[in-house]
Motif scaffolding. Structure first.
Motif, PDB file in Angstrom:
ATOM      1  N   LYS A  56       0.831  -1.207   0.000  1.00  0.00           N
ATOM      2  CA  LYS A  56       0.000   0.000   0.000  1.00  0.00           C
ATOM      3  C   LYS A  56       0.867   1.260   0.000  1.00  0.00           C
ATOM      4  O   LYS A  56       0.605   2.199  -0.765  1.00  0.00           O
ATOM      5  N   LYS A  60       1.172   4.085  -3.072  1.00  0.00           N
ATOM      6  CA  LYS A  60       1.036   5.535  -2.888  1.00  0.00           C
ATOM      7  C   LYS A  60       2.275   6.271  -3.420  1.00  0.00           C
ATOM      8  O   LYS A  60       2.153   7.297  -4.080  1.00  0.00           O
ATOM      9  N   THR A  96      -4.079   4.072  -8.528  1.00  0.00           N
ATOM     10  CA  THR A  96      -5.308   4.655  -7.978  1.00  0.00           C
ATOM     11  C   THR A  96      -6.376   3.588  -7.808  1.00  0.00           C
ATOM     12  O   THR A  96      -7.012   3.504  -6.751  1.00  0.00           O
ATOM     13  N   SER A  97      -6.571   2.765  -8.821  1.00  0.00           N
ATOM     14  CA  SER A  97      -7.608   1.728  -8.718  1.00  0.00           C
ATOM     15  C   SER A  97      -7.240   0.664  -7.688  1.00  0.00           C
ATOM     16  O   SER A  97      -8.093   0.194  -6.941  1.00  0.00           O
ATOM     17  N   SER A 100      -7.865   2.193  -4.222  1.00  0.00           N
ATOM     18  CA  SER A 100      -9.284   2.314  -3.881  1.00  0.00           C
ATOM     19  C   SER A 100      -9.893   0.947  -3.602  1.00  0.00           C
ATOM     20  O   SER A 100     -10.733   0.816  -2.721  1.00  0.00           O
ATOM     21  N   SER A 101      -9.449  -0.093  -4.297  1.00  0.00           N
ATOM     22  CA  SER A 101      -9.971  -1.433  -4.015  1.00  0.00           C
ATOM     23  C   SER A 101      -9.431  -1.946  -2.681  1.00  0.00           C
ATOM     24  O   SER A 101     -10.115  -2.652  -1.962  1.00  0.00           O
ATOM     25  N   LYS A 103      -8.721  -0.001  -0.080  1.00  0.00           N
ATOM     26  CA  LYS A 103      -9.448   0.728   0.960  1.00  0.00           C
ATOM     27  C   LYS A 103     -10.759   0.019   1.269  1.00  0.00           C
ATOM     28  O   LYS A 103     -11.130  -0.131   2.418  1.00  0.00           O
ATOM     29  N   LYS A 104     -11.451  -0.431   0.215  1.00  0.00           N
ATOM     30  CA  LYS A 104     -12.712  -1.138   0.411  1.00  0.00           C
ATOM     31  C   LYS A 104     -12.485  -2.426   1.189  1.00  0.00           C
ATOM     32  O   LYS A 104     -13.230  -2.745   2.096  1.00  0.00           O
TER      33      LYS A 104
END
Length: 123
Positions: A56, A60, A96-97, A100-101, A103-104
């Motif tokens: 992660k 970033k 980015t994708s 975001s996945s 984070k979910k």
């Protein structure tokens, strides 16, 4: 993601080679070197199945470095810079994708832990 990382590393290497020693291209070369190395680190972490927190952080960092390269290389009208902009944009979108996945999935895991704690305190 592996192919995008390889493409990003290759385009940064090409940009470093073609822009090195040219007046006004020092920042381009510097940012491409940093981006190349961060992409390599992410590639290594992915292949080694590193801890998800490490991946992660590298995602970033990769996203930030790619955005920096896009901004700088976008100022120059050289073939290598245009190729780097394309490769870095694709890699940035991938980061980015992925972020975001993740984070979910982190939210789902933390909500499951909370609900299991509630169950255990009720019993």
């Amino acid at each position: 993601m592996d192919k995008l990382l390889k493409d990003c590393v290759a385009s940064c290497n090409k940009c470093i080679t073609d822009c090195s020693g040219k007046k006004g291209m020092e920042e381009c070369v510097r940012l491409c070197k940093v981006n190349r190395d961060v992409c390599k680190a992410l590639m290594c972490a992915s292949k080694c199945k590193a801890d998800k927190d490490v991946v992660k952080c590298l995602l970033k960092a990769c996203k930030k470095c790619c955005m920096d390269c896009v901004k700088e290389c976008g100022k120059h009208d050289m073939t290598c810079c245009r190729q780097t902009v394309k490769a870095c944009n694709k890699m940035c979108n991938c980061c980015t994708s992925r972020l975001s996945s993740k984070k979910k999935s982190f939210k789902k895991k933390s909500s499951k832990k909370k609900s299991s704690k509630k169950k255990s305190t009720r019993q």
